[in-house]
Design an enzyme around this catalytic site. Structure first.
Site, PDB file in Angstrom:
ATOM      1  N   HIS A   1       0.841  -1.203   0.000  1.00  0.00           N
ATOM      2  CA  HIS A   1       0.000   0.000   0.000  1.00  0.00           C
ATOM      3  C   HIS A   1       0.879   1.259   0.000  1.00  0.00           C
ATOM      4  O   HIS A   1       0.731   2.140  -0.849  1.00  0.00           O
ATOM      5  CB  HIS A   1      -0.921  -0.019   1.229  1.00  0.00           C
ATOM      6  CG  HIS A   1      -1.807   1.184   1.349  1.00  0.00           C
ATOM      7  ND1 HIS A   1      -3.136   1.180   0.988  1.00  0.00           N
ATOM      8  CD2 HIS A   1      -1.551   2.451   1.788  1.00  0.00           C
ATOM      9  CE1 HIS A   1      -3.656   2.385   1.192  1.00  0.00           C
ATOM     10  NE2 HIS A   1      -2.713   3.173   1.679  1.00  0.00           N
ATOM     11  N   GLU A   2       1.782   1.330   0.948  1.00  0.00           N
ATOM     12  CA  GLU A   2       2.631   2.523   1.043  1.00  0.00           C
ATOM     13  C   GLU A   2       3.557   2.639  -0.164  1.00  0.00           C
ATOM     14  O   GLU A   2       3.866   3.744  -0.612  1.00  0.00           O
ATOM     15  CB  GLU A   2       3.431   2.532   2.350  1.00  0.00           C
ATOM     16  CG  GLU A   2       2.576   2.572   3.615  1.00  0.00           C
ATOM     17  CD  GLU A   2       1.531   3.687   3.631  1.00  0.00           C
ATOM     18  OE1 GLU A   2       1.755   4.725   2.975  1.00  0.00           O
ATOM     19  OE2 GLU A   2       0.485   3.515   4.281  1.00  0.00           O
TER      20      GLU A   2
ATOM     21  N   HIS B   1       3.474   6.708  -6.746  1.00  0.00           N
ATOM     22  CA  HIS B   1       2.739   7.908  -7.174  1.00  0.00           C
ATOM     23  C   HIS B   1       3.654   9.139  -7.082  1.00  0.00           C
ATOM     24  O   HIS B   1       3.587  10.047  -7.903  1.00  0.00           O
ATOM     25  CB  HIS B   1       1.510   8.065  -6.270  1.00  0.00           C
ATOM     26  CG  HIS B   1       0.412   8.920  -6.819  1.00  0.00           C
ATOM     27  ND1 HIS B   1      -0.659   9.310  -6.058  1.00  0.00           N
ATOM     28  CD2 HIS B   1       0.206   9.466  -8.038  1.00  0.00           C
ATOM     29  CE1 HIS B   1      -1.466  10.059  -6.800  1.00  0.00           C
ATOM     30  NE2 HIS B   1      -0.957  10.164  -7.998  1.00  0.00           N
TER      31      HIS B   1
ATOM     32  N   HIS C   1       1.669   4.427  -2.846  1.00  0.00           N
ATOM     33  CA  HIS C   1       1.780   5.889  -2.676  1.00  0.00           C
ATOM     34  C   HIS C   1       3.172   6.353  -3.117  1.00  0.00           C
ATOM     35  O   HIS C   1       3.326   7.390  -3.746  1.00  0.00           O
ATOM     36  CB  HIS C   1       1.613   6.270  -1.201  1.00  0.00           C
ATOM     37  CG  HIS C   1       0.206   6.258  -0.694  1.00  0.00           C
ATOM     38  ND1 HIS C   1      -0.817   6.933  -1.318  1.00  0.00           N
ATOM     39  CD2 HIS C   1      -0.347   5.675   0.412  1.00  0.00           C
ATOM     40  CE1 HIS C   1      -1.944   6.767  -0.613  1.00  0.00           C
ATOM     41  NE2 HIS C   1      -1.683   5.999   0.437  1.00  0.00           N
TER      42      HIS C   1
HETATM   43 ZN   LIG Z   1      -2.978   5.248   1.951  1.00  0.00          ZN
END
Ligand SMILES: [Zn+2]
Length: 688
Positions: A475-476, A482, A479
């Site tokens: 998940h991290e 991104h 990010h």
């Molecule tokens: Zn998040």
């Protein structure tokens, strides 16, 4: 005179430079902040003093360039506060948090600056001569100022400021009341029979809680981490009822800590604030600046998930009722029974223990899996840079290059829990991506960091992760990608600077590869036998993930629907909140065995700040996007399909806020996101 130069006033904006980790000391921040704030003041003054008519270049692009040094210092400061804090640094924070907030407010209320920004907006230059990204930047910066009250004047402007101050005050009071109500309550477990059914870790937690309060024996408090396990394991139905009622009514029936009057004032002030800015309700104001656009669109999605969730919860209830009957309970199940019997069903039907899964998930192998996934999808390579020294020995630094071996980013990992590090997991930046810099300056190469709080094994590489930890790691990293893949011109809209209900798309989407069988078959190898994970274990991990999802979706969606209804109410000051909540839930057909995940008197998401107000729905909104986006790969028959991955990189991971979110999503997907993949992902579409 001090002859040692302040390391924070050195330059680390160039590609080859890193923040001055070794040299920086807490006392360097105050003079550096003062100097960098003055620098931004001067930069803004140069814009407002310009005698030429306001244009995109001399005002909007120029404003986007201001505060570069303050920004770099602030990023280092907030990263150190989270990851390597100290009492000295916390003292700097106490002094500087209000000063930095006041400075941000000074910029936001600069009338001469807004007059020029507004002039560009009104000039019609937007449609004619600007690129799409420039138009998005202009709209973004103009909206930033408008939403902070820049268009108000006279008494309206004064009132807007006063509302902001009063909200800050009573929202803080709301949080203190919740903490106070939690602190005041204990359920004393007097003798051995009161501990019936509790595993050692709950008994230990209850003993620790008693000790912290100067009490003997065992107590249950209202902290989620203690009361939820108690409700899950206690076989004493009478005690479960007492604990459950105290927990779900905190902040409500309490002489000192009653939050009802505060909630009504908060809602009334938010409504007034929105109406000063010309919106009908606070929900309209809040959601206009999110991808959903309108309260109706947000509500429509929640309703789409509501009926299937209720049906799944109904099937779950039947299972629990059968388990209860087998144990000799013939009464109808009540809310304080749900977690207890769900645990019984979980153990018999979906048994899966960390002991069984963890040996397959070493941090070393899972890190290799996430780098490999990024390489296969986006053609990027991660190379360790052992010579670069971070702020702590646990920090690892990587260079990130694209398919043409061009440097695109640096990536830091800081994976382990330790004192003076904030809990949880997050992605942050030490430098953002932008090409809008002083004439002649090279583009800014982002420095991205992922923090986790895994329990470190003696040998860091052999640290083992739970399945939740693996999802968090990916998940991290989503990010992080991104931020690393960002490829835009302007800082204000680069990387993760996107709308609140869009920002979780790149992160939640990346989680899909964490549990992808073809990825795990290659990387999830047993730490001692080196055997790859078995198909059977993979299937059981997948089945366990959706256990109880009907209950979880109902308790979450009820909160989102009440949140939206409250923030659209025309006269919130007149509400009887308990009656309102009950009437709304009855109208929605809320199953009586389930309550809202957070009832209003302690719903801190909604009432501790404006950020999640009329916005508790954003988690599911992003989940619709990530499930639909991953379906594009499923439809292509290949979870690494190169054409889909290329569109994903261009339109989602690299685009920042340079294109409106739905437009960029359509460019990636070719159609609007469907709700079904999310419902399927949660296991809500299966039939009985
Ligand atoms: Zn998040």
């Amino acid at each position: 005179m001090n002859s040692t130069p302040n390391p924070l006033l050195s330059d680390w904006s160039q590609a080859s430079q890193f923040p001055p980790f070794a040299a920086v000391k807490p006392e360097h921040f105050a003079p550096a902040f003062s100097s960098a704030m003055q620098q931004q003041r001067d930069e803004i003054k140069a814009i407002t003093d310009n005698t030429q008519a306001a244009s995109f270049d001399n005002t909007i692009a120029a404003f986007d360039r201001t505060g570069r040094q303050l920004n770099l210092i602030s990023m280092l400061y907030s990263n150190l506060l989270s990851s390597r804090s100290s009492e000295a640094l916390q003292a700097v924070e106490l002094e500087w948090a209000p000063k930095l907030a006041a400075f941000a407010n000074e910029v936001a209320s600069n009338r001469a600056l807004f007059a020029r920004i507004d002039a560009v907006m009104q000039s019609g230059q937007a449609a004619a001569a600007l690129t799409e990204e420039q138009q998005e930047l202009l709209k973004r910066i103009h909206l930033d100022f408008v939403r902070q009250g820049a268009q108000l004047s006279g008494t309206a402007s004064d009132r807007f400021g006063a509302i902001g101050e009063r909200l800050a005050q009573i929202q803080a009071q709301f949080v203190q009341n919740v903490m106070g109500a939690e602190k005041d309550y204990t359920l004393q477990l007097n003798d051995k029979s009161d501990l019936a059914g509790l595993p050692d870790f709950v008994i230990g937690g209850a003993a620790q809680a008693a000790k912290e309060r100067g009490l003997n024996g065992h107590v249950i408090t209202l902290s989620r981490s203690l009361v939820v396990p108690f409700l899950t394991y206690s076989s004493r139905r009478d005690l479960r009822k007492i604990a459950y009622e105290a927990w779900t009514e905190r902040g409500e029936k309490h002489a000192t800590y009653d939050n009802h009057p505060l909630i009504k004032e908060i809602l009334a002030l938010r409504l007034e604030m929105a109406q000063l800015l010309g919106y009908k309700t606070f929900a309209d104001y809040a959601i206009e600046d999110r991808m959903a656009g309108t309260p109706a669109a947000a509500r429509a999605l929640m309703i789409k998930a509501w009926e299937p969730a209720k049906q799944k919860a109904g099937r779950e209830l039947a299972q629990l009722q059968a388990a209860a009957k087998a144990e000799g309970l013939s009464d109808e199940l009540m809310p304080w029974d749900w977690r207890y019997y769900a645990e019984k069903v979980r153990v018999t039907e979906y048994a899966l223990s960390d002991d069984e899964t963890k040996p397959y998930f070493s941090l070393k192998n899972m890190t290799a899996a996430m780098f490999d996934t990024a390489q296969r999808l986006f053609g990027i390579q991660f190379k360790p840079m052992p010579d670069v020294v971070g702020y702590h020995p646990d920090v690892k630094v990587y260079s990130v290059t694209d398919a043409k071996s061009q440097l695109i980013a640096y990536f830091f990992t800081d994976n382990f829990a330790r004192p003076f590090k904030q809990g949880g997991a997050w992605m942050s930046l030490y430098r953002d991506q932008t090409r809008n810099l002083a004439a002649g300056a090279a583009p800014s190469i982002p420095i991205v960091s992922n923090n986790n709080n895994f329990a470190r094994a003696q040998d860091a590489d052999s640290t083992l992760l739970s399945t939740d930890d693996v999802r968090t790691l990916f998940h991290e990293f989503g990010h992080g990608l991104h931020g690393m893949l960002s490829n835009v011109h302007y800082a204000r809209i680069s990387g993760t600077n996107v709308l609140q209900d869009f920002v979780e798309l790149p992160s939640q989407l990346f989680e899909h590869w964490a549990m992808e069988p073809s990825v795990l078959k290659r990387f999830a190898k047993h730490v001692t036998t080196h055997e790859p994970i078995s198909d059977d274990l993979l299937k059981r991990i997948e089945a366990a993930a959706n256990f109880n999802s009907g209950f979880e979706t109902v308790e979450y969606n009820a909160c989102t629907l009440i949140d939206l209804a409250l923030h659209q109410h025309p006269t919130p000051a007149s509400l009887d909140l308990a009656a309102f909540e009950e009437a709304e839930l009855t109208r929605l057909g809320m199953p009586k065995q389930i309550k809202m995940r957070h009832r209003l008197p302690h719903f801190s998401h909604l009432f501790s700040s404006n950020y999640y107000a009329a916005g508790y729905y954003v988690y599911m909104w992003a989940e619709v996007l990530d499930a639909d986006a991953f379906d594009a790969f499923t439809e292509a028959g290949n979870v690494f399909d190169p054409a889909v991955a290329a569109r994903l990189k261009q339109h989602i991971y690299s685009a920042g806020g340079s294109v409106a979110p739905m437009k960029t999503y359509l460019a990636f997907r070719g159609k609007e996101p469907a709700v079904e993949p999310m419902l399927r992902g949660r296991g809500l579409l299966e039939t009985a």
